[in-house]
Design a protein around this motif. Structure first.
Motif, mmCIF file in Angstrom:
data_model
loop_
_atom_site.group_PDB
_atom_site.id
_atom_site.type_symbol
_atom_site.label_atom_id
_atom_site.label_comp_id
_atom_site.label_asym_id
_atom_site.label_seq_id
_atom_site.Cartn_x
_atom_site.Cartn_y
_atom_site.Cartn_z
ATOM 1 N N LEU A 237 0.857 -1.188 0.000
ATOM 2 C CA LEU A 237 0.000 0.000 0.000
ATOM 3 C C LEU A 237 0.891 1.236 0.000
ATOM 4 O O LEU A 237 1.813 1.346 0.816
ATOM 5 N N VAL A 238 0.592 2.164 -0.905
ATOM 6 C CA VAL A 238 1.410 3.361 -1.052
ATOM 7 C C VAL A 238 0.515 4.595 -0.988
ATOM 8 O O VAL A 238 -0.486 4.659 -1.711
ATOM 9 N N PRO A 239 0.857 5.574 -0.135
ATOM 10 C CA PRO A 239 0.082 6.821 -0.143
ATOM 11 C C PRO A 239 0.306 7.569 -1.455
ATOM 12 O O PRO A 239 1.415 7.611 -1.983
ATOM 13 N N TYR A 240 -0.749 8.148 -1.984
ATOM 14 C CA TYR A 240 -0.663 8.945 -3.204
ATOM 15 C C TYR A 240 0.041 10.250 -2.867
ATOM 16 O O TYR A 240 -0.304 10.933 -1.896
ATOM 17 N N LYS A 241 1.031 10.612 -3.663
ATOM 18 C CA LYS A 241 1.847 11.805 -3.381
ATOM 19 C C LYS A 241 1.313 13.074 -4.032
ATOM 20 O O LYS A 241 1.789 14.151 -3.765
ATOM 21 N N GLY A 242 0.307 12.962 -4.883
ATOM 22 C CA GLY A 242 -0.230 14.131 -5.574
ATOM 23 C C GLY A 242 -1.175 14.939 -4.700
ATOM 24 O O GLY A 242 -1.372 14.661 -3.514
ATOM 25 N N LYS A 243 -1.778 15.925 -5.295
ATOM 26 C CA LYS A 243 -2.693 16.820 -4.590
ATOM 27 C C LYS A 243 -4.046 16.147 -4.351
ATOM 28 O O LYS A 243 -4.599 15.515 -5.240
ATOM 29 N N THR A 244 -4.563 16.296 -3.128
ATOM 30 C CA THR A 244 -5.906 15.827 -2.784
ATOM 31 C C THR A 244 -6.594 16.936 -1.993
ATOM 32 O O THR A 244 -5.944 17.871 -1.519
ATOM 33 N N ALA A 245 -7.893 16.818 -1.831
ATOM 34 C CA ALA A 245 -8.650 17.798 -1.047
ATOM 35 C C ALA A 245 -8.275 17.672 0.431
ATOM 36 O O ALA A 245 -7.728 16.659 0.863
ATOM 37 N N ASP B 144 -10.111 17.140 2.899
ATOM 38 C CA ASP B 144 -10.926 16.156 3.626
ATOM 39 C C ASP B 144 -10.850 14.771 2.974
ATOM 40 O O ASP B 144 -11.777 13.975 3.073
ATOM 41 N N GLU B 145 -9.724 14.476 2.321
ATOM 42 C CA GLU B 145 -9.574 13.169 1.700
ATOM 43 C C GLU B 145 -8.116 12.762 1.596
ATOM 44 O O GLU B 145 -7.203 13.591 1.703
ATOM 45 N N ALA B 146 -7.919 11.471 1.413
ATOM 46 C CA ALA B 146 -6.591 10.908 1.180
ATOM 47 C C ALA B 146 -6.745 9.816 0.132
ATOM 48 O O ALA B 146 -7.842 9.277 -0.060
ATOM 49 N N LEU B 147 -5.669 9.494 -0.521
ATOM 50 C CA LEU B 147 -5.690 8.507 -1.591
ATOM 51 C C LEU B 147 -4.525 7.542 -1.393
ATOM 52 O O LEU B 147 -3.408 7.962 -1.062
ATOM 53 N N PHE B 148 -4.810 6.250 -1.572
ATOM 54 C CA PHE B 148 -3.794 5.218 -1.458
ATOM 55 C C PHE B 148 -3.891 4.305 -2.671
ATOM 56 O O PHE B 148 -4.963 4.118 -3.238
ATOM 57 N N ILE B 149 -2.757 3.713 -3.018
ATOM 58 C CA ILE B 149 -2.682 2.765 -4.119
ATOM 59 C C ILE B 149 -2.220 1.424 -3.545
ATOM 60 O O ILE B 149 -1.219 1.368 -2.834
ATOM 61 N N LEU B 150 -2.972 0.367 -3.848
ATOM 62 C CA LEU B 150 -2.594 -0.986 -3.454
ATOM 63 C C LEU B 150 -2.185 -1.732 -4.712
ATOM 64 O O LEU B 150 -3.016 -2.012 -5.578
ATOM 65 N N GLU B 151 -0.906 -2.018 -4.822
ATOM 66 C CA GLU B 151 -0.388 -2.718 -5.995
ATOM 67 C C GLU B 151 -0.796 -4.184 -5.953
ATOM 68 O O GLU B 151 -0.795 -4.802 -4.895
ATOM 69 N N GLN B 152 -1.154 -4.730 -7.097
ATOM 70 C CA GLN B 152 -1.511 -6.138 -7.224
ATOM 71 C C GLN B 152 -0.729 -6.717 -8.391
ATOM 72 O O GLN B 152 -0.811 -6.209 -9.497
ATOM 73 N N SER B 153 0.011 -7.784 -8.135
ATOM 74 C CA SER B 153 0.800 -8.381 -9.210
ATOM 75 C C SER B 153 -0.016 -9.376 -10.030
ATOM 76 O O SER B 153 0.295 -9.639 -11.179
ATOM 77 N N ASP B 154 -1.087 -9.908 -9.448
ATOM 78 C CA ASP B 154 -1.901 -10.913 -10.130
ATOM 79 C C ASP B 154 -3.204 -10.263 -10.611
ATOM 80 O O ASP B 154 -4.087 -9.964 -9.821
#
Length: 138
Positions: free
Chosen positions: A65-73, A75-85
């Motif tokens: 799980l990686v926090p998104y480094k770009g701009k967000t509002a 009152d929010e956050a964005l995360f990316i969960l990498e999946q190899s399959d």
């Protein structure tokens, strides 16, 4: 007498339960039940900082799980969960993880919080959008 040895659960064992047993038992309510189960897991395994989320995901075997480094509002956050399959990505519900994230944020920020997972198969990941309402304290 031989000593009993304990072996760690295998990835295959986890995938059988997660991808075949649970969907069969939960049926059409799988997503809702997994979301609330994720919230319950978060209550039993609290983190003390959002920075600990990636470590928990790794240790739980849920993936990187990686926090998104770009701009967000604010009152929010964005995360990316990498999946190899990509097969797992297409077939597995991501609501357990979403519920877990929502409850951890809610506990730490004190506001009513929800998390939405969106599968992005072309990029082999799940995008989790966490949103909270600063007007709704819990």
């Amino acid at each position: 007498m031989d000593k009993l040895t304990y072996e760690s659960p295998t990835r295959l064992g986890y995938e059988i339960i997660r991808d075949h047993v649970l969907p069969n038992i939960l049926g059409k309510h799988e997503d809702e039940i997994l979301y609330w189960s994720g919230k319950e897991i978060a209550r039993k395994f609290p983190i003390f900082s959002i920075d600990e989320l990636p470590d928990f995901f790794r240790e739980a075997g849920w993936g990187p799980l990686v926090p998104y480094k770009g701009k967000t509002a604010k009152d929010e956050a964005l995360f990316i969960l990498e999946q190899s399959d990509t097969t797992l990505l297409k077939n597995r519900s991501c609501h357990l993880e979403a519920g877990f994230i929502a409850e951890q944020f809610q506990k730490l920020n004190g506001y009513l919080t929800e998390c939405y997972g969106e599968k992005i198969p072309k990029e082999n990941h799940v995008r989790f959008l966490v949103k909270w309402d600063p007007k709704s304290q819990v």
